[in-house]
Design a protein around this motif. Structure first.
Motif, mmCIF file in Angstrom:
data_model
loop_
_atom_site.group_PDB
_atom_site.id
_atom_site.type_symbol
_atom_site.label_atom_id
_atom_site.label_comp_id
_atom_site.label_asym_id
_atom_site.label_seq_id
_atom_site.Cartn_x
_atom_site.Cartn_y
_atom_site.Cartn_z
ATOM 1 N N PRO A 296 -44.006 48.668 150.427
ATOM 2 C CA PRO A 296 -42.789 48.765 149.610
ATOM 3 C C PRO A 296 -42.682 50.145 148.953
ATOM 4 N N THR A 299 -44.167 52.866 143.201
ATOM 5 C CA THR A 299 -44.046 53.189 141.785
ATOM 6 C C THR A 299 -44.888 54.433 141.521
ATOM 7 N N GLU A 338 -40.088 53.245 138.301
ATOM 8 C CA GLU A 338 -40.392 51.880 138.729
ATOM 9 C C GLU A 338 -39.830 51.608 140.122
ATOM 10 N N ARG A 339 -40.725 51.178 141.017
ATOM 11 C CA ARG A 339 -40.253 50.695 142.314
ATOM 12 C C ARG A 339 -40.897 49.326 142.544
ATOM 13 N N GLN A 340 -41.465 49.080 143.727
ATOM 14 C CA GLN A 340 -41.922 47.720 144.009
ATOM 15 C C GLN A 340 -43.394 47.607 144.367
ATOM 16 N N SER A 341 -44.236 48.576 144.002
ATOM 17 C CA SER A 341 -45.623 48.531 144.451
ATOM 18 C C SER A 341 -46.603 48.047 143.387
ATOM 19 N N GLU A 343 -45.686 45.164 140.712
ATOM 20 C CA GLU A 343 -45.545 43.732 140.404
ATOM 21 C C GLU A 343 -45.861 42.880 141.627
ATOM 22 N N SER A 345 -45.266 39.906 144.182
ATOM 23 C CA SER A 345 -44.050 39.274 144.663
ATOM 24 C C SER A 345 -43.948 37.859 144.095
#
Length: 347
Positions: A296, A299, A338-341, A343, A345
């Motif tokens: 993904p 971040t 902030e991206r998706q690496s 949190e 899923s």
């Protein structure tokens, strides 16, 4: 948490971003946004540039919207390198945009760190109505300037002198390292690995200090086994991730000291059948263009060289107007993107 406010994660879009989106050169973007009537450009090209600028929210500063102090019209930006990494090009663009607000020209000179060449540049530019010099280095480091640059009209970018004789503008790497580590802790990660950059480099030293500070502030003992040496390249991220994940008690998060090592980290985790961020959270540093295209998206933290260039030019302009800055070291925040690496899923 800071949001991704500009193209590529930087705090604001730049002329380089507009040029990349429109598929043209920066010179073409400047001609279009300046409204140069004599420029031989097609209507299609003009429209592409205008559409890209609007989509990115790029605000073009027209030359001379404010008055230049003291009648001096040139800033000289001396960089040791501009091709291996984008940082000095970004700093130059920030300085140029700030100078344009005052109708001040700015020129870029490449020295490769050669003191004789730098002296020659200063002597040559001394014949012009020069407002001052910005001296920038691609690596954050200690510098010793040639005597020709020893004046109160020099500002350092991404470097500093031992005697603190010159104002210097630097990235806040220590705070950035702390921010990255705390972000992983806030996501509930308990065991954070750190792949550092090249030993002896200021950025690697400060990012490690920030990592340690974040752990200490959260009452987590520092474990030296979780820290691995790197070299800023994807291969180091790949190899050190394999070492970390082979531990009896492997990490559930990895802070890579730059995005290129995070790229190698992703590859190693995929080989091991582990998913980002479900199994292992990953955070990088620098906000390189590739970080938003990883799977993904990564971040990371911004290296604020555009803003650093702006600040350096502003210090020179203020000095020419009589507002002389003390030779302090100004640290510019490395904002979190902030991206998706990080949190996990949703289950």
């Amino acid at each position: 948490m800071a949001e991704n406010k500009g193209h590529g994660g930087r705090g604001r879009p730049t002329m380089m971003d507009v040029a990349a989106m429109a598929g043209v050169s920066q010179a073409t973007v400047s001609l279009v946004l300046n409204g140069s009537p004599g420029a031989k450009l097609t209507d299609t090209t003009r429209r592409r540039v205008l559409d890209a600028a609007q989509k990115l929210g790029y605000q073009f500063v027209r030359r001379g919207s404010r008055s230049a102090p003291g009648g001096q019209s040139t800033i000289v930006f001396i960089a040791d390198e501009v091709t291996t990494d984008p940082w000095m090009a970004l700093a130059f663009e920030g300085a140029r945009d700030k100078a344009l607000e005052f109708g001040i020209n700015i020129c870029l000179e490449l020295s490769h760190g050669d003191a004789d060449m730098e002296t020659a540049v200063v002597n040559q530019m001394g014949e012009l109505p020069t407002l001052g010099f910005i001296y920038g280095t691609i690596l954050t480091r200690l510098v010793e300037l040639p005597p020709a640059l020893a004046s109160d009209r020099t500002v350092l970018v991404n470097c500093y002198d031992a005697q603190r004789a010159y104002p210097s503008v630097l990235p806040g790497d220590l705070l950035g390292g702390r921010t990255a580590t705390e972000r992983l802790l806030q996501a509930g990660r308990k065991r954070i690995g750190f792949i550092n950059g090249q030993h002896g480099v200021d950025a690697a030293r400060d990012r490690l200090k920030g990592y340690k500070q974040a752990l200490a502030s959260n009452d987590i003992p520092f474990d030296a086994d979780l820290v691995r040496p790197g070299n800023w390249e994807p291969t180091a991220g790949y190899e050190m991730t394999h070492e970390l994940m082979a531990m009896d008690n492997p990490p559930d998060a990895i802070f890579c000291a730059n995005d290129m090592m995070a790229l190698g980290c992703y590859e190693a985790l995929a080989e091991l059948g582990l998913k980002v961020p479900d199994d292992v959270a990953v955070i990088g540093f620098d906000d390189r263009e590739i970080s938003q295209h990883m799977h993904p998206p990564l971040t990371t933290l911004i290296l604020p060289h555009y803003e650093m260039g702006q600040i350096a030019a502003e210090l020179l302009i203020d000095g020419a107007g009589g507002l002389y800055a003390k030779p302090n070291r100004i640290k510019v925040e490395c904002e979190l993107v902030e991206r998706q690496s990080v949190e996990r899923s949703p289950s």
